[in-house]
Design an enzyme around this catalytic site. Structure first.
Site, PDB file in Angstrom:
ATOM      1  N   HIS A 428       0.682  -1.334  -0.096  1.00 44.81           N
ATOM      2  CA  HIS A 428       0.086  -0.090   0.029  1.00 44.81           C
ATOM      3  C   HIS A 428       0.942   1.371   0.093  1.00 44.81           C
ATOM      4  O   HIS A 428       2.124   1.443   0.263  1.00 44.81           O
ATOM      5  CB  HIS A 428      -0.918   0.018   1.158  1.00 44.81           C
ATOM      6  CG  HIS A 428      -0.402   0.147   2.386  1.00 44.81           C
ATOM      7  ND1 HIS A 428       0.049   1.351   3.239  1.00 44.81           N
ATOM      8  CD2 HIS A 428       0.060  -0.874   3.560  1.00 44.81           C
ATOM      9  CE1 HIS A 428       0.442   0.956   4.481  1.00 44.81           C
ATOM     10  NE2 HIS A 428       0.418  -0.146   4.540  1.00 44.81           N
ATOM     11  N   CYS A 447       2.755  -4.991   6.813  1.00 44.93           N
ATOM     12  CA  CYS A 447       2.419  -4.741   5.507  1.00 44.93           C
ATOM     13  C   CYS A 447       3.546  -3.985   4.916  1.00 44.93           C
ATOM     14  O   CYS A 447       4.534  -3.468   5.521  1.00 44.93           O
ATOM     15  CB  CYS A 447       1.153  -3.901   5.322  1.00 44.93           C
ATOM     16  SG  CYS A 447      -0.313  -4.701   5.511  1.00 44.93           S
TER      17      CYS A 447
END
Length: 536
Positions: A428, A447
């Site tokens: 992301h 992440c």
């Protein structure tokens, strides 16, 4: 350490005494009582391992290794086992010397039955280790969650029982070019270690262009020994040394400024024995990694802090990334999956662990804390904070979730890249752009944050649209959360290589940011894997 049950040497010829024993024992038809003795000893020896016992029951206790007609098969296996060290595997595990000695000493049908099973066990261990790795990785480190296929023992036995056992044994070797390059590097490092290593380490601190003297000579000699600099008599930090230092820096993930600062000197002073450990661990990782590198895929090498799109072996896009913090519950895991879609203007559903560990205590002290987050119930409806008594709950029974709606300050930035998985890991954007300026980028909760997310989105979507930038910009300007599906999913591999071949096959090395490779090396060493020589 957990070891899975399961090329340089030339095959030695079978000893004449072995051939004589086998010829006398097996060339003539066996009497019923002799055959029974062989079968009984074989069955007893095989009884502890169901796949082995089942194979011999199905084949009527026929031989794979100990009959005169099996000479080519056993010679091929012996030749393969001789290469165990070159593969970074422990020779003692397959007991080649013991098998040869047992053949030489075999006198009875009972001896041959036990030897038949011992050969099969060694073969299955060898085949399993080459095709699935020696270790069970997630039992060494729980963040290595890669799914590793295991070969069926019956399939392996049927294959070796065929007409071309040498081809079967060769086919067990990982076929990737990367594996071959790692093996070449391993042999080269062992040769260098046998010749005394790379020489004395460079003493003192930083060196820079314009410096001269004994420390520059030590740097020069080290660079020559490592193959980054042609032989030269210079005592000065000249352009040739500067270029060599830059090449070294590029191969080790350092800023390529040509200045031998403290970080560069520290990497230069790491000996070939430590690099060899990284290579051997990388070979084990290659044995776990059953992927097709010829197809277009995303490659995220965590110690390199980069994400790449690789198409038919060529990197067509590269960006810097931030990975998980080096704390037990935030390290980015290793696994492969299929990227299915991207989300433009994403909302952020705060992971449960972050909600209850970090935000719930803040809300208990001040219900208006973290005002950028919405409180939502199990149906996804926004709940007024005034209607919630946060003090009445704890980490186990808190019934709400937290969500950040799309915004310029959203923790996921403007786009996320989804490959749905049980670990809730994805790539992301991020509003924290300054983190990408650091050399070591381990700051996230697990992440992968991407430095150039719009360019990555364009590159991924370009194969299905001729107007990708215009379409993507329209999604952005709408401000609405929008899912854009891929017409064809893209394999994504989250990997962890501290040693990996780079341009023209030269090995690149990275720091072991999570200490994962150190744990894997220790497990391999505990299993009997050894380095080729001592080195300074």
């Amino acid at each position: 350490m957990v070891v899975r049950d399961g090329a340089r040497g030339r095959a030695r010829q079978m000893m004449g005494s072995v051939a004589l024993v086998l010829s006398l024992a097996l060339s003539a038809p066996l009497a019923a009582e002799t055959t029974s003795a062989f079968a009984r000893s074989l069955a007893t020896a095989a009884s502890a391992e169901a796949p082995v016992a089942e194979w011999y029951r199905q084949t009527g206790y026929d031989t794979l290794w100990t009959g005169p007609e099996d000479a080519a098969r056993r010679a091929a296996l012996f030749a393969a086992l001789e290469t165990a060290h070159d593969h970074g595997l422990p020779p003692a595990r397959y007991d080649l010397a013991g098998l040869r000695a047992a053949f030489a000493a075999a006198q009875t049908e009972g001896d041959l039955g036990r030897l038949e099973v011992a050969m099969t066990r060694s073969y299955l261990a060898w085949a399993g280790d080459l095709t699935s790795g020696l270790l069970v990785p997630r039992q060494i480190d729980p963040t290595i969650v890669r799914e590793i296929p295991l070969r069926d023992p019956q399939e392996l036995l049927r294959a070796i029982a065929g007409d071309d056992p040498a081809a079967v044994l060769h086919g067990l070797i990982p076929s990737s070019t990367v594996y071959a390059q790692l093996m070449k590097a391993k042999i080269g490092l062992e040769d260098r270690m046998a010749r005394g290593g790379w020489g004395p380490p460079v003493p003192g601190g930083a060196l820079a262009p314009g410096d001269s003297g004994g420390r520059v000579v030590a740097l020069r000699d080290r660079l020559i020994a490592m193959g980054y600099l042609a032989r030269t008599p210079t005592r000065d930090y000249d352009r040739s040394i500067q270029r060599a230092v830059q090449s070294f820096q590029l191969a080790h993930g350092l800023p390529a400024d040509g200045v031998a600062g403290e970080a560069t000197i520290a990497e230069i002073n790491i000996g070939p024995d430590a690099r060899l450990k990284s290579v051997i661990v990388a070979m084990e990782r290659e044995r776990w990694l059953h992927i097709d590198r010829t197809v277009r895929h995303i490659w995220v090498n965590q110690p390199d802090f980069t994400a790449r799109i690789v198409d038919h072996g060529r990197t067509v896009f590269r960006t810097r990334v931030v990975i998980g913090k080096d704390v037990p519950d935030q390290r980015s895991p290793e696994f492969s999956d299929e990227m299915e879609h991207i989300v433009v203007n994403p909302s952020w559903g705060v992971p449960r662990s972050i909600t209850v560990k970090e935000y719930l205590p803040l809300l208990q002290r001040n219900p208006n804390a973290v005002g950028h987050l919405q409180v939502v119930d199990r149906s996804g409806r926004v709940v007024s904070r005034g209607a919630v008594n946060f003090a009445a709950y704890n980490a186990r029974n808190f019934p709400f979730a937290l969500r950040q709606p799309p915004s310029d300050g959203n923790a996921l930035g403007k786009v996320k890249f989804m490959f749905p998985n049980q670990y809730n890991i994805y790539l992301h954007d991020t509003p924290s752009k300054s983190l990408f300026d650091n050399d070591v980028r381990a700051y996230s909760h697990g992440c992968i944050r991407v430095a150039d997310p719009f360019d990555l989105a364009h590159a991924l979507l370009s194969v299905q649209s001729d107007a990708v930038e215009e379409e993507f910009n329209a999604y952005l300007k709408s401000g609405r959360e929008t899912t854009v599906k891929f017409e064809k999913t893209v394999p994504v591999h989250l990997v962890y290589y501290t040693a990996y071949p780079e341009a023209k096959g030269r090995m690149g090395y990275r720091r072991d940011v999570y200490g994962r490779d150190a744990k894997l090396w220790q497990a391999l060493a505990d299993a009997g894997v050894e380095l080729g020589a001592d080195s300074q």
